[in-house]
Design an enzyme around this catalytic site. Structure first.
Site, PDB file in Angstrom:
ATOM      1  N   ASN A  98      22.826  16.584 -37.532  1.00 16.90           N
ATOM      2  CA  ASN A  98      21.212  16.779 -37.596  1.00 16.90           C
ATOM      3  C   ASN A  98      20.469  17.018 -38.860  1.00 16.90           C
ATOM      4  O   ASN A  98      19.318  16.691 -38.911  1.00 16.90           O
ATOM      5  CB  ASN A  98      20.615  18.337 -36.350  1.00 16.90           C
ATOM      6  CG  ASN A  98      21.295  17.466 -35.156  1.00 16.90           C
ATOM      7  OD1 ASN A  98      21.496  16.371 -34.928  1.00 16.90           O
ATOM      8  ND2 ASN A  98      20.451  18.301 -34.017  1.00 16.90           N
ATOM      9  N   GLU A  99      21.238  17.601 -39.759  1.00 12.48           N
ATOM     10  CA  GLU A  99      20.460  17.730 -40.983  1.00 12.48           C
ATOM     11  C   GLU A  99      20.307  16.519 -41.771  1.00 12.48           C
ATOM     12  O   GLU A  99      19.116  16.077 -42.150  1.00 12.48           O
ATOM     13  CB  GLU A  99      21.326  18.466 -42.020  1.00 12.48           C
ATOM     14  CG  GLU A  99      21.500  20.070 -41.817  1.00 12.48           C
ATOM     15  CD  GLU A  99      22.581  19.996 -40.650  1.00 12.48           C
ATOM     16  OE1 GLU A  99      23.306  19.427 -40.369  1.00 12.48           O
ATOM     17  OE2 GLU A  99      22.570  21.348 -40.215  1.00 12.48           O
ATOM     18  N   GLU A 131      23.488   3.743 -31.470  1.00 14.55           N
ATOM     19  CA  GLU A 131      24.117   4.665 -30.923  1.00 14.55           C
ATOM     20  C   GLU A 131      23.472   6.033 -30.756  1.00 14.55           C
ATOM     21  O   GLU A 131      23.555   6.727 -29.421  1.00 14.55           O
ATOM     22  CB  GLU A 131      25.662   5.019 -31.676  1.00 14.55           C
ATOM     23  CG  GLU A 131      26.573   6.038 -31.083  1.00 14.55           C
ATOM     24  CD  GLU A 131      27.370   6.582 -32.001  1.00 14.55           C
ATOM     25  OE1 GLU A 131      27.308   6.671 -33.298  1.00 14.55           O
ATOM     26  OE2 GLU A 131      28.506   6.679 -31.740  1.00 14.55           O
TER      27      GLU A 131
HETATM   28  C1  LIG Z   1      33.148  15.859 -31.232  1.00 16.03           C
HETATM   29  C2  LIG Z   1      32.996  14.803 -32.260  1.00 16.03           C
HETATM   30  C3  LIG Z   1      33.224  13.570 -31.965  1.00 16.03           C
HETATM   31  C4  LIG Z   1      33.367  12.827 -33.090  1.00 16.03           C
HETATM   32  N1  LIG Z   1      33.297  11.341 -32.780  1.00 16.03           N
HETATM   33  C5  LIG Z   1      33.224  10.631 -33.795  1.00 16.03           C
HETATM   34  C6  LIG Z   1      33.535   9.002 -33.493  1.00 16.03           C
HETATM   35  O1  LIG Z   1      33.673   8.575 -32.247  1.00 16.03           O
HETATM   36  N2  LIG Z   1      33.561   8.119 -34.597  1.00 16.03           N
HETATM   37  C7  LIG Z   1      33.373   8.565 -35.975  1.00 16.03           C
HETATM   38  O2  LIG Z   1      33.355   7.680 -36.818  1.00 16.03           O
HETATM   39  N3  LIG Z   1      33.183  10.088 -36.138  1.00 16.03           N
HETATM   40  C8  LIG Z   1      33.273  10.854 -35.083  1.00 16.03           C
HETATM   41  N4  LIG Z   1      33.141  12.184 -35.453  1.00 16.03           N
HETATM   42  C9  LIG Z   1      32.837  12.585 -36.912  1.00 16.03           C
HETATM   43  C10 LIG Z   1      31.425  12.884 -37.181  1.00 16.03           C
HETATM   44  O3  LIG Z   1      30.601  11.485 -37.308  1.00 16.03           O
HETATM   45  C11 LIG Z   1      31.238  13.736 -38.496  1.00 16.03           C
HETATM   46  O4  LIG Z   1      31.732  14.828 -38.269  1.00 16.03           O
HETATM   47  C12 LIG Z   1      29.830  13.925 -39.037  1.00 16.03           C
HETATM   48  O5  LIG Z   1      29.306  12.717 -39.163  1.00 16.03           O
HETATM   49  C13 LIG Z   1      29.741  14.817 -40.088  1.00 16.03           C
HETATM   50  O6  LIG Z   1      30.371  14.143 -41.038  1.00 16.03           O
HETATM   51  P1  LIG Z   1      31.544  15.315 -41.873  1.00 16.03           P
HETATM   52  O7  LIG Z   1      32.324  16.075 -40.949  1.00 16.03           O
HETATM   53  O8  LIG Z   1      32.353  14.313 -42.999  1.00 16.03           O
HETATM   54  O9  LIG Z   1      30.672  16.334 -42.549  1.00 16.03           O
HETATM   55  P2  LIG Z   1      29.695  16.106 -44.120  1.00 16.03           P
HETATM   56  O10 LIG Z   1      29.043  14.861 -44.179  1.00 16.03           O
HETATM   57  O11 LIG Z   1      30.691  16.525 -45.079  1.00 16.03           O
HETATM   58  O12 LIG Z   1      28.661  17.348 -44.112  1.00 16.03           O
HETATM   59  C14 LIG Z   1      28.935  18.626 -44.004  1.00 16.03           C
HETATM   60  C15 LIG Z   1      27.557  19.304 -43.941  1.00 16.03           C
HETATM   61  O13 LIG Z   1      26.777  19.027 -44.925  1.00 16.03           O
HETATM   62  C16 LIG Z   1      25.739  18.647 -44.360  1.00 16.03           C
HETATM   63  N5  LIG Z   1      24.942  17.364 -45.275  1.00 16.03           N
HETATM   64  C17 LIG Z   1      25.849  16.335 -45.590  1.00 16.03           C
HETATM   65  N6  LIG Z   1      25.087  15.609 -46.238  1.00 16.03           N
HETATM   66  C18 LIG Z   1      23.653  15.910 -46.382  1.00 16.03           C
HETATM   67  C19 LIG Z   1      22.357  15.670 -46.912  1.00 16.03           C
HETATM   68  N7  LIG Z   1      22.408  14.539 -47.581  1.00 16.03           N
HETATM   69  N8  LIG Z   1      21.563  16.228 -46.303  1.00 16.03           N
HETATM   70  C20 LIG Z   1      21.486  17.432 -45.909  1.00 16.03           C
HETATM   71  N9  LIG Z   1      22.632  17.968 -45.225  1.00 16.03           N
HETATM   72  C21 LIG Z   1      23.738  17.466 -45.458  1.00 16.03           C
HETATM   73  C22 LIG Z   1      25.809  18.099 -43.057  1.00 16.03           C
HETATM   74  O14 LIG Z   1      24.802  18.250 -42.177  1.00 16.03           O
HETATM   75  C23 LIG Z   1      26.735  19.245 -42.633  1.00 16.03           C
HETATM   76  O15 LIG Z   1      26.212  20.492 -42.161  1.00 16.03           O
HETATM   77  C24 LIG Z   1      32.961  13.270 -34.297  1.00 16.03           C
HETATM   78  C25 LIG Z   1      32.754  14.356 -34.679  1.00 16.03           C
HETATM   79  C26 LIG Z   1      32.882  15.503 -33.716  1.00 16.03           C
HETATM   80  C27 LIG Z   1      32.626  16.701 -33.970  1.00 16.03           C
END
Ligand SMILES: Cc1cc2nc3c(=O)[nH]c(=O)nc-3n(C[C@H](O)[C@H](O)[C@H](O)COP(=O)(O)OP(=O)(O)OC[C@H]3O[C@@H](n4cnc5c(N)ncnc54)[C@H](O)[C@@H]3O)c2cc1C
Length: 159
Positions: free
Chosen positions: A140-141, A24
């Site tokens: 991106n992190e 993806e």
């Molecule tokens: C427009 C949009 C479309 C989307 N579409 C889909 C989709 O089609 N299917 C789907 O399944 N999901 C989808 N998502 C969800 C998306 O995949 C998640 O929002 C994303 O993976 C981040 O997960 P989270 O929001 O749980 O943040 P978290 O994982 O809670 O992270 C929060 C913050 O902490 C940082 N962080 C977390 N862990 C680490 C680490 N180990 N090292 C450094 N930094 C870290 C992250 O970079 C982020 O800044 C979508 C999101 C958006 C905004």
């Protein structure tokens, strides 16, 4: 789950999930045509705004970046045709296209000035969506963690 629906071997679920995410990020999420077209539109906008010198390098970067992305995608598609996995290189691609998209839209909005703030403008709408790029498909992190550990071989950070 019936046995006939199992992908690969039992116990390999993590590998399948990671390969899906890599494809993806690296190949299927953002088409090169989209960025080539956007870069062309940016060039047209730059010309329409009188070809200001301050934006010349940024417009050139957008054109070069779209072409580089196209070539990188060809390379990934060629590897896939050979049966090779995308691998952690897909994280490089994801960081590139998400940051590229924001930069391209910022240049367009800077060219448009106050007019670019119009809530209904295509560029403004594209800019708002581009801001989601560093979040979805794995933030991106996280991609930078993958690049550091799996491509550069740097030590794992504290978990
Ligand atoms: C427009 C949009 C479309 C989307 N579409 C889909 C989709 O089609 N299917 C789907 O399944 N999901 C989808 N998502 C969800 C998306 O995949 C998640 O929002 C994303 O993976 C981040 O997960 P989270 O929001 O749980 O943040 P978290 O994982 O809670 O992270 C929060 C913050 O902490 C940082 N962080 C977390 N862990 C680490 C680490 N180990 N090292 C450094 N930094 C870290 C992250 O970079 C982020 O800044 C979508 C999101 C958006 C905004």
């Amino acid at each position: 789950m019936p046995d006939r629906d199992v992908i690969g071997e039992p116990g390999q679920g993590w590998r399948v999930a990671m390969a899906t995410a890599e494809n993806e990020r690296g190949l299927t999420l953002r088409s090169p045509g989209r960025f080539l077209a956007a870069a062309d539109r940016l060039l047209d906008l730059w010309r329409a705004e009188g070809s200001p010198a301050w934006a010349r390098d940024r417009v050139a970067d957008a054109l070069i970046g779209a072409r580089a992305y196209q070539l990188f995608t060809y390379a990934g598609a060629s590897r896939a045709l050979e049966g090779e996995p995308m691998g952690p290189e897909s994280s490089l691609n994801k960081v590139f296209w998400s940051e590229y998209d924001i930069a391209l839209h910022e240049t367009a909005l800077d060219l448009l000035g106050a007019e670019g703030e119009s809530a209904h403008g295509d560029w403004a709408e594209g800019y708002v969506f581009s801001l989601a790029g560093p979040i979805y498909a794995g933030t991106n992190e996280i991609q930078r963690d993958i690049i550091a550990e799996r491509l550069l071989g740097l030590p794992k950070g504290r978990r």
